[in-house]
Design an enzyme around this catalytic site. Structure first.
Site, PDB file in Angstrom:
ATOM      1  N   LYS A 204      57.880 108.833 -78.498  1.00 20.87           N
ATOM      2  CA  LYS A 204      56.432 108.685 -78.381  1.00 20.87           C
ATOM      3  C   LYS A 204      55.784 109.381 -79.573  1.00 20.87           C
ATOM      4  CE  LYS A 204      52.425 109.508 -75.476  1.00 20.87           C
ATOM      5  NZ  LYS A 204      51.934 109.858 -74.149  1.00 20.87           N
ATOM      6  N   ARG A 214      42.515 107.042 -73.834  1.00 25.45           N
ATOM      7  CA  ARG A 214      41.909 108.350 -73.542  1.00 25.45           C
ATOM      8  C   ARG A 214      40.475 108.170 -73.052  1.00 25.45           C
ATOM      9  NH1 ARG A 214      44.639 111.616 -78.699  1.00 25.45           N
ATOM     10  NH2 ARG A 214      46.791 111.207 -78.036  1.00 25.45           N
ATOM     11  N   LYS A 228      47.931 115.875 -80.790  1.00 24.62           N
ATOM     12  CA  LYS A 228      49.105 116.218 -79.979  1.00 24.62           C
ATOM     13  C   LYS A 228      50.349 116.325 -80.855  1.00 24.62           C
ATOM     14  CE  LYS A 228      47.130 114.117 -75.785  1.00 24.62           C
ATOM     15  NZ  LYS A 228      47.386 113.317 -74.559  1.00 24.62           N
ATOM     16  N   LYS A 259      56.884 104.052 -78.173  1.00 20.55           N
ATOM     17  CA  LYS A 259      55.447 103.920 -78.023  1.00 20.55           C
ATOM     18  C   LYS A 259      54.740 104.535 -79.220  1.00 20.55           C
ATOM     19  CE  LYS A 259      51.846 105.584 -74.985  1.00 20.55           C
ATOM     20  NZ  LYS A 259      51.487 106.541 -73.985  1.00 20.55           N
ATOM     21  N   SER A 285      46.919 100.850 -75.745  1.00 22.67           N
ATOM     22  CA  SER A 285      45.506 100.494 -75.610  1.00 22.67           C
ATOM     23  C   SER A 285      44.871 100.065 -76.935  1.00 22.67           C
ATOM     24  CB  SER A 285      44.743 101.684 -75.029  1.00 22.67           C
ATOM     25  OG  SER A 285      44.903 102.829 -75.835  1.00 22.67           O
ATOM     26  N   TYR A 324      48.768  95.561 -71.531  1.00 18.96           N
ATOM     27  CA  TYR A 324      47.547  95.240 -70.778  1.00 18.96           C
ATOM     28  C   TYR A 324      47.324  93.731 -70.713  1.00 18.96           C
ATOM     29  CZ  TYR A 324      47.011 100.216 -71.425  1.00 18.96           C
ATOM     30  OH  TYR A 324      47.250 101.567 -71.401  1.00 18.96           O
TER      31      TYR A 324
HETATM   32  C1  PBG Z   1      49.391 110.527 -71.801  1.00 18.59           C
HETATM   33  C2  PBG Z   1      49.520 109.076 -72.065  1.00 18.59           C
HETATM   34  C3  PBG Z   1      48.881 108.423 -73.112  1.00 18.59           C
HETATM   35  C4  PBG Z   1      49.182 107.076 -72.990  1.00 18.59           C
HETATM   36  C5  PBG Z   1      50.011 106.927 -71.875  1.00 18.59           C
HETATM   37  N1  PBG Z   1      50.233 108.194 -71.317  1.00 18.59           N
HETATM   38  C6  PBG Z   1      47.954 108.931 -74.147  1.00 18.59           C
HETATM   39  C7  PBG Z   1      48.295 110.111 -74.929  1.00 18.59           C
HETATM   40  O1  PBG Z   1      49.454 110.475 -75.128  1.00 18.59           O
HETATM   41  O2  PBG Z   1      47.328 110.728 -75.387  1.00 18.59           O
HETATM   42  C8  PBG Z   1      48.652 106.020 -73.910  1.00 18.59           C
HETATM   43  C9  PBG Z   1      48.687 104.623 -73.433  1.00 18.59           C
HETATM   44  C10 PBG Z   1      47.828 103.702 -74.199  1.00 18.59           C
HETATM   45  O3  PBG Z   1      47.233 104.047 -75.243  1.00 18.59           O
HETATM   46  O4  PBG Z   1      47.712 102.555 -73.749  1.00 18.59           O
HETATM   47  N2  PBG Z   1      50.455 111.242 -71.379  1.00 18.59           N
END
Ligand code: PBG
Length: 336
Positions: A204, A214, A228, A259, A285, A324
């Site tokens: 990730k 978010r 992060k 991801k 997203s 999505y």
């Molecule tokens: C948080 C989490 C995130 C997503 C899934 N779980 C965002 C992040 O790490 O800030 C993102 C999913 C998306 O953008 O569709 N643990």
């Protein structure tokens, strides 16, 4: 011409096989099916509530009763699983994220309601603390704002157990703490949840493509522009993803995930080739928002572009895609 041995034209004409639909179909190497699709959903407190998400046109936050109606459609379409993401009211957020493992929390109640109504629909829960912390980070922070690994992991185990007790089929740690897969697996085994699968967000990345998510779960405001990068991966790295996946598999992950999706298909390909394990990718997203924006402006054709984007994951070696577009794609696949 062909005698030279270098120029095989016209003996080899690549266009022959492309000429007709029947031969194009025969040589098609990859296929997208409804079995590849996982639908992420946002859940709200309350009854009969739906809220649009500005940066994700067409996606809504739903209260549990409305989500059950949605789930009925998903089951009818043959979608194997959904991934639930709770929207936590501000007053339930805290420094230590206690709400994350509340057995009566929104994620836990949603899981129970879904499993009771649709036992055949796989339910995947998000194991991470960001929806529950006042600062929007995925873990517990020290005085310097650094996310503390082992303290966070202990809470993640409690969260995962509360999901398993509620009936979650798959727990999906998306937090990127070190050692959390082993800790969660141990916890699950000790409590007798031997069938609960772990889908590890293994590779990730610290990505800008999560922005709309978010907004959707309401953690963007809490983060106040912080990043992060001390736990999510540097987009520059690829070998590091292989190490992350290797560790998560050793620790007991049943499935691994990469991801975001489309900008990281090289990672999907490497992971699938090197490990040959169930490999998933998340079309996040921001990828959804980009497609939607271009489509809604009339700049890209809707169905062919979305289906091409999903097929690309299959070509890269993904066994499944969190997207999505899952419901929409399943509807198109059903018509075909
Ligand atoms: C948080 C989490 C995130 C997503 C899934 N779980 C965002 C992040 O790490 O800030 C993102 C999913 C998306 O953008 O569709 N643990």
């Amino acid at each position: 011409m062909a005698q030279s041995g270098l120029d095989l034209f016209p003996y080899t004409r690549m266009r022959r096989m492309r000429r007709d639909d029947f031969s194009r179909r025969l040589m098609s190497e990859n296929q997208l099916s409804v079995n590849d699709l996982i639908y992420p959903v946002f859940v709200l407190e309350g009854k009969n509530r739906r809220e649009a998400i500005e940066s994700m046109p067409g996606i809504e936050r739903l209260s549990i009763d409305l989500l059950l109606k949605e789930a009925k459609e998903l089951v009818a379409l043959g979608i194997p699983a959904i991934a639930i993401f709770p929207v936590t009211p501000a007053e339930k957020k805290s420094l230590h994220a206690e709400e994350a493992y509340n057995t009566e929390g929104l994620a836990q109640r949603t899981t129970r309601a879904l499993k009771e109504a649709f036992p055949e629909l796989g339910v995947i829960t998000d194991v991470a603390l960001d929806p529950f912390t006042t600062h929007g980070q995925d873990g517990i922070i020290d005085d310097n704002g650094y996310v503390v690994n082992d303290v966070t992991t202990e809470i993640l185990v409690q969260q995962a157990l509360s999901h398993a007790e509620a009936g979650a089929d798959i727990v999906a740690p998306s937090d990127m703490m070190d050692g959390r897969i082993a800790a969660i697996r141990d916890g699950l085994e000790q409590q007798g949840h031997v069938h609960t699968r772990i889908m590890a967000y293994s590779a990730k990345y610290a990505s800008s493509y999560y922005g709309p998510f978010r907004d959707a779960v309401g953690s963007a405001g809490n983060l106040k522009g912080a990043d992060k990068k001390t736990y999510q991966m540097d987009p520059a790295n690829s070998d590091e993803a292989i190490r992350e996946v290797a560790l998560d598999l050793q620790e007991g992950a049943d499935m691994v995930m990469v991801k975001p999706g489309m900008p990281y298909l090289d990672i999907v390909k490497r992971v699938k080739t090197e490990f040959g394990v169930p490999t998933f990718a998340y079309q996040v997203s921001g990828e959804y928002a980009m497609h939607r924006a271009a489509i809604d402006n009339g700049w890209l054709a809707e169905q062919p572009t979305i289906m091409e984007s999903l097929l690309a994951f299959k070509r890269a070696g993904a066994d499944g895609i969190l997207t999505y577009f899952a419901k929409q794609a399943a509807q198109w696949l059903q018509k075909k």
